[in-house]
Design a protein around this motif. Structure first.
Motif, PDB file in Angstrom:
ATOM      1  N   HIS A   1      11.357  82.192  14.799  1.00 26.19           N
ATOM      2  CA  HIS A   1      11.484  80.568  14.777  1.00 26.19           C
ATOM      3  C   HIS A   1      12.210  80.203  16.014  1.00 26.19           C
ATOM      4  CE1 HIS A   1      14.913  81.491  12.809  1.00 26.19           C
ATOM      5  NE2 HIS A   1      15.509  80.119  12.992  1.00 26.19           N
ATOM      6  N   THR A   2      11.944  78.928  16.405  1.00 23.40           N
ATOM      7  CA  THR A   2      12.558  78.357  17.213  1.00 23.40           C
ATOM      8  C   THR A   2      13.212  76.911  17.014  1.00 23.40           C
ATOM      9  OG1 THR A   2      13.167  78.000  19.699  1.00 23.40           O
ATOM     10  CG2 THR A   2      10.940  77.388  18.805  1.00 23.40           C
ATOM     11  N   VAL A   3      14.198  76.239  17.338  1.00 27.17           N
ATOM     12  CA  VAL A   3      14.642  74.973  17.160  1.00 27.17           C
ATOM     13  C   VAL A   3      14.699  74.387  18.486  1.00 27.17           C
ATOM     14  CG1 VAL A   3      16.292  73.572  16.149  1.00 27.17           C
ATOM     15  CG2 VAL A   3      15.961  75.713  14.912  1.00 27.17           C
ATOM     16  N   ILE A   4      13.959  73.214  18.296  1.00 25.90           N
ATOM     17  CA  ILE A   4      14.070  72.425  19.572  1.00 25.90           C
ATOM     18  C   ILE A   4      14.471  70.935  19.454  1.00 25.90           C
ATOM     19  CG2 ILE A   4      12.854  71.170  21.515  1.00 25.90           C
ATOM     20  CD1 ILE A   4      10.822  73.600  21.237  1.00 25.90           C
ATOM     21  N   GLU A   5      15.803  70.629  19.617  1.00 29.66           N
ATOM     22  CA  GLU A   5      16.494  69.398  19.312  1.00 29.66           C
ATOM     23  C   GLU A   5      16.536  68.614  20.431  1.00 29.66           C
ATOM     24  OE1 GLU A   5      20.391  68.228  16.658  1.00 29.66           O
ATOM     25  OE2 GLU A   5      20.059  70.454  17.384  1.00 29.66           O
ATOM     26  N   THR A   6      16.118  67.354  20.439  1.00 27.46           N
ATOM     27  CA  THR A   6      16.038  66.549  21.500  1.00 27.46           C
ATOM     28  C   THR A   6      17.271  66.120  22.032  1.00 27.46           C
ATOM     29  OG1 THR A   6      15.396  64.602  20.364  1.00 27.46           O
ATOM     30  CG2 THR A   6      13.795  65.813  21.364  1.00 27.46           C
ATOM     31  N   ASP A   7      18.259  66.136  20.979  1.00 30.11           N
ATOM     32  CA  ASP A   7      19.770  65.471  21.427  1.00 30.11           C
ATOM     33  C   ASP A   7      20.394  66.727  22.373  1.00 30.11           C
ATOM     34  OD1 ASP A   7      19.524  63.099  20.227  1.00 30.11           O
ATOM     35  OD2 ASP A   7      20.683  64.027  18.382  1.00 30.11           O
ATOM     36  N   GLU A   8      20.004  67.964  21.953  1.00 29.14           N
ATOM     37  CA  GLU A   8      20.631  69.090  22.797  1.00 29.14           C
ATOM     38  C   GLU A   8      19.809  69.255  24.243  1.00 29.14           C
ATOM     39  OE1 GLU A   8      23.419  70.962  22.008  1.00 29.14           O
ATOM     40  OE2 GLU A   8      23.484  69.709  20.230  1.00 29.14           O
TER      41      GLU A   8
ATOM     42  N   ASP B   1      18.867  66.510  25.838  1.00 30.77           N
ATOM     43  CA  ASP B   1      19.338  65.449  26.789  1.00 30.77           C
ATOM     44  C   ASP B   1      20.796  66.119  27.061  1.00 30.77           C
ATOM     45  OD1 ASP B   1      17.383  63.837  26.073  1.00 30.77           O
ATOM     46  OD2 ASP B   1      18.523  62.715  24.607  1.00 30.77           O
ATOM     47  N   ARG B   2      21.758  66.647  26.297  1.00 33.33           N
ATOM     48  CA  ARG B   2      22.886  67.028  26.841  1.00 33.33           C
ATOM     49  C   ARG B   2      22.952  68.353  27.733  1.00 33.33           C
ATOM     50  NH1 ARG B   2      24.770  65.402  21.731  1.00 33.33           N
ATOM     51  NH2 ARG B   2      23.784  66.955  20.280  1.00 33.33           N
ATOM     52  N   ASN B   3      21.748  69.095  27.782  1.00 30.48           N
ATOM     53  CA  ASN B   3      21.712  70.341  28.669  1.00 30.48           C
ATOM     54  C   ASN B   3      20.624  69.904  29.950  1.00 30.48           C
ATOM     55  OD1 ASN B   3      23.468  72.197  27.398  1.00 30.48           O
ATOM     56  ND2 ASN B   3      22.233  71.712  25.801  1.00 30.48           N
ATOM     57  N   VAL B   4      20.065  68.898  30.043  1.00 30.08           N
ATOM     58  CA  VAL B   4      19.024  68.784  31.098  1.00 30.08           C
ATOM     59  C   VAL B   4      19.695  67.498  31.868  1.00 30.08           C
ATOM     60  CG1 VAL B   4      16.597  68.393  31.882  1.00 30.08           C
ATOM     61  CG2 VAL B   4      17.176  69.865  30.025  1.00 30.08           C
ATOM     62  N   SER B   5      20.039  68.081  32.894  1.00 32.86           N
ATOM     63  CA  SER B   5      20.549  66.816  33.860  1.00 32.86           C
ATOM     64  C   SER B   5      19.537  66.123  34.611  1.00 32.86           C
ATOM     65  CB  SER B   5      21.626  67.525  34.968  1.00 32.86           C
ATOM     66  OG  SER B   5      22.036  66.425  35.749  1.00 32.86           O
ATOM     67  N   ALA B   6      19.329  65.019  34.334  1.00 29.19           N
ATOM     68  CA  ALA B   6      18.404  64.048  35.005  1.00 29.19           C
ATOM     69  C   ALA B   6      18.706  64.259  36.709  1.00 29.19           C
ATOM     70  CB  ALA B   6      18.538  62.640  34.798  1.00 29.19           C
ATOM     71  N   ALA B   7      19.928  64.515  37.192  1.00 35.43           N
ATOM     72  CA  ALA B   7      20.157  64.831  38.599  1.00 35.43           C
ATOM     73  C   ALA B   7      19.289  65.858  38.987  1.00 35.43           C
ATOM     74  CB  ALA B   7      21.492  64.559  39.071  1.00 35.43           C
TER      75      ALA B   7
END
Length: 61
Positions: free
Chosen positions: A32-39, A41-47
């Motif tokens: 299985h996998t867990v995809i948590e959008t809060d994580e 957001d913390r790990n993908v830099s918009a820059a």
């Protein structure tokens, strides 16, 4: 493929539920996998985001 979507307002325990489900699935060897959008957001830099076509988005959110 089965998908379980967990939604709700902030602070109700969605993340806690996800991690408990993940622990129980791992205990019985269910892939299985867990995809948590809060994580995300913390790990993908918009820059550093690269959009389709190789267009690089710069700046801060």
């Amino acid at each position: 493929m089965e998908i379980t979507l967990i939604t709700g307002p902030a602070g109700v325990g969605k993340s806690t539920l996800c991690w408990e489900m993940s622990l129980q699935l791992a205990t019985v060897n269910v892939a299985h996998t867990v995809i948590e959008t809060d994580e995300l957001d913390r790990n993908v830099s918009a820059a550093n985001l690269v959009l389709p076509g190789g267009v690089r988005r710069t700046g801060r959110r």
